[in-house]
Design an enzyme around this catalytic site. Structure first.
Site, PDB file in Angstrom:
ATOM      1  N   ARG A  48      22.101  -3.361  19.072  1.00  0.00           N
ATOM      2  CA  ARG A  48      21.160  -4.287  18.451  1.00  0.00           C
ATOM      3  C   ARG A  48      20.844  -3.844  17.026  1.00  0.00           C
ATOM      4  O   ARG A  48      20.697  -4.665  16.128  1.00  0.00           O
ATOM      5  CB  ARG A  48      19.870  -4.394  19.264  1.00  0.00           C
ATOM      6  CG  ARG A  48      18.790  -5.258  18.591  1.00  0.00           C
ATOM      7  CD  ARG A  48      17.672  -5.646  19.543  1.00  0.00           C
ATOM      8  NE  ARG A  48      17.208  -4.568  20.373  1.00  0.00           N
ATOM      9  CZ  ARG A  48      16.359  -3.598  19.979  1.00  0.00           C
ATOM     10  NH1 ARG A  48      15.909  -3.593  18.730  1.00  0.00           N
ATOM     11  NH2 ARG A  48      15.984  -2.671  20.828  1.00  0.00           N
ATOM     12  N   TYR A 101      19.804 -30.924   7.595  1.00  0.00           N
ATOM     13  CA  TYR A 101      20.119 -30.813   9.016  1.00  0.00           C
ATOM     14  C   TYR A 101      18.837 -30.955   9.836  1.00  0.00           C
ATOM     15  O   TYR A 101      17.824 -30.312   9.546  1.00  0.00           O
ATOM     16  CB  TYR A 101      20.795 -29.469   9.277  1.00  0.00           C
ATOM     17  CG  TYR A 101      20.922 -29.122  10.737  1.00  0.00           C
ATOM     18  CD1 TYR A 101      21.462 -30.026  11.650  1.00  0.00           C
ATOM     19  CD2 TYR A 101      20.500 -27.889  11.215  1.00  0.00           C
ATOM     20  CE1 TYR A 101      21.575 -29.713  12.983  1.00  0.00           C
ATOM     21  CE2 TYR A 101      20.615 -27.561  12.555  1.00  0.00           C
ATOM     22  CZ  TYR A 101      21.149 -28.471  13.436  1.00  0.00           C
ATOM     23  OH  TYR A 101      21.254 -28.164  14.762  1.00  0.00           O
ATOM     24  N   ASP A 175      21.110 -23.762   1.617  1.00  0.00           N
ATOM     25  CA  ASP A 175      21.966 -23.880   2.793  1.00  0.00           C
ATOM     26  C   ASP A 175      23.330 -24.351   2.294  1.00  0.00           C
ATOM     27  O   ASP A 175      23.489 -25.492   1.872  1.00  0.00           O
ATOM     28  CB  ASP A 175      21.369 -24.872   3.787  1.00  0.00           C
ATOM     29  CG  ASP A 175      22.184 -24.972   5.080  1.00  0.00           C
ATOM     30  OD1 ASP A 175      23.386 -24.655   5.055  1.00  0.00           O
ATOM     31  OD2 ASP A 175      21.618 -25.385   6.108  1.00  0.00           O
ATOM     32  N   LYS A 200      30.323 -23.157  11.571  1.00  0.00           N
ATOM     33  CA  LYS A 200      31.040 -24.243  10.927  1.00  0.00           C
ATOM     34  C   LYS A 200      32.274 -23.725  10.185  1.00  0.00           C
ATOM     35  O   LYS A 200      33.152 -23.138  10.798  1.00  0.00           O
ATOM     36  CB  LYS A 200      30.078 -25.007  10.018  1.00  0.00           C
ATOM     37  CG  LYS A 200      28.731 -25.380  10.680  1.00  0.00           C
ATOM     38  CD  LYS A 200      28.866 -26.119  11.998  1.00  0.00           C
ATOM     39  CE  LYS A 200      27.578 -26.739  12.520  1.00  0.00           C
ATOM     40  NZ  LYS A 200      26.515 -25.802  12.894  1.00  0.00           N
TER      41      LYS A 200
END
Length: 381
Positions: A48, A101, A175, A200
């Site tokens: 982590r 978005y 973004d 994406k």
């Protein structure tokens, strides 16, 4: 290494030392042996807090966007949330575009606004309205820019917005998911942070979900790194490895995506069933000149408004054969979606609601002739 295409293949990807393997190994481990209490090998104690495969991806992303650091997360929204939590506090403000978005708007409006954050939505192409929204802005304020926008393909002038945002003391976030670093470099244009859904174009093969932020400021980067560790929404080693694999072909894929999208957009322009085509590569697009100045290509995303209204849009979306009806975007295969009921259902009834006659296309890297034939036959139906 100075050229993007070369760095996309080699940055952070040194051959494996012990074996000489060209592809660095995938480190599928949760923990690491210590040579003594607190004596960690190369700083690794638990996956982590750090993993060599994730570190390779983060080094690569920072290099491609010219940031001081990058951090990868389990999804694009997890990356956005970590950045916002590192930046905002009750009384802060987010100024956001009116076409983004739907998940980003939902994140801020449903999770951060109840916490005491003020959300202001404006048209990012109107600099005067942006200035007004930033007037007397509290500290901190985030100017959240998306370009090209999802799904109406609006173009925001990143350099101009960065200047306006910085004049008001705001953190400027872009973004860059639709463009990818292969086509657009927001940090070089003055932005402070770049955000991605690596699901994406960066991953590019519809087989991994992830997100990332790339930062220009070390202090903010340290805060995001702590939240990545403290909240734990990390990308898994295998997800990081898949994303690295995708990035190696990013430059050539984006070139083909752009070429194919241009061909599809031009085929749709003037069709009697089409009211409007939203694609910045078209000369009559209102953001064409800005896009041509700040992008190295116009990308693989476009949207189309059907003259026959919502019924025609639904029929079109359900009638393609090569374009698959599905959410998401940016993979090698072409996808088609109906934003009002799919990706942007959460903003129905708000100022970000997508017109019900709009269909969004993620143009893949298939043969352009097959793609053009597919959309034209679907319109005939």
């Amino acid at each position: 290494m100075t050229e993007f295409d070369t760095r996309a293949i080699h940055a952070g990807q040194e051959p494996d030392g012990p074996t000489g393997a060209v592809i660095p190994p995938l480190h599928l481990t949760s923990t690491y042996v210590q040579d003594g209490i607190g004596q960690m090998r190369n700083g690794y104690e638990y996956s982590r807090s750090g993993n060599p495969t994730r570190d390779s991806l983060q080094t690569l992303l920072a290099d491609l966007d010219g940031g001081v650091a990058a951090y990868s997360f389990s999804s694009g929204l997890a990356a956005e949330d970590a950045l916002l939590r590192a930046t905002l506090r009750p009384g802060a403000r987010v100024v956001m575009g009116n076409d983004v978005y739907g998940g980003t708007h939902r994140l801020v409006s449903r999770l951060h606004v109840p916490w005491g954050v003020d959300l202001v939505v404006v048209d990012m192409s109107d600099l005067d309205r942006v200035r007004a929204a930033l007037q007397d802005a509290p500290e901190p304020t985030v100017l959240w820019v998306e370009t090209p926008t999802n799904p109406l393909m609006k173009i925001a002038d990143v350099e101009a917005l960065a200047a306006v945002g910085h004049d008001a003391g705001a953190l400027v976030v872009v973004d860059n998911t639709f463009a990818s670093p292969a086509l657009q470099q927001p940090l070089a244009l003055g932005a402070d942070v770049v955000a991605y859904s690596t699901t994406k174009y960066l991953g590019g093969h519809s087989d991994v979900v992830g997100g990332a932020v790339v930062l220009a400021d070390q202090e903010l980067a340290d805060q995001v790194q702590f939240l990545q560790f403290g909240a734990g929404a990390i990308s898994s080693p295998f997800d990081a490895w898949l994303t690295i694999r995708g990035i190696k072909t990013l430059a050539v894929r984006m070139e083909r995506h752009s070429q194919n999208a241009q061909a599809v957009a031009e085929a749709l322009v003037g069709h009697p069933a089409v009211e409007r085509v939203f694609y910045p590569g078209l000369p009559d697009h209102p953001g064409h000149d800005v896009a041509a100045r700040q992008m190295r290509g116009f990308g693989g995303m476009l949207s189309v408004a059907l003259a026959g209204g919502p019924d025609a849009a639904r029929s079109f979306a359900e009638s393609t054969e090569v374009f698959a009806l599905a959410e998401s975007l940016g993979g090698v295969e072409s996808l088609i979606g109906y934003p009002s009921e799919m990706t942007h259902a959460s903003v129905k009834g708000t100022e970000l609601a997508v017109p019900e006659n709009v269909v969004r296309l993620s143009v893949g890297i298939e043969d352009a002739r097959d793609l053009v034939d597919d959309v034209t036959q679907a319109l005939r139906r």
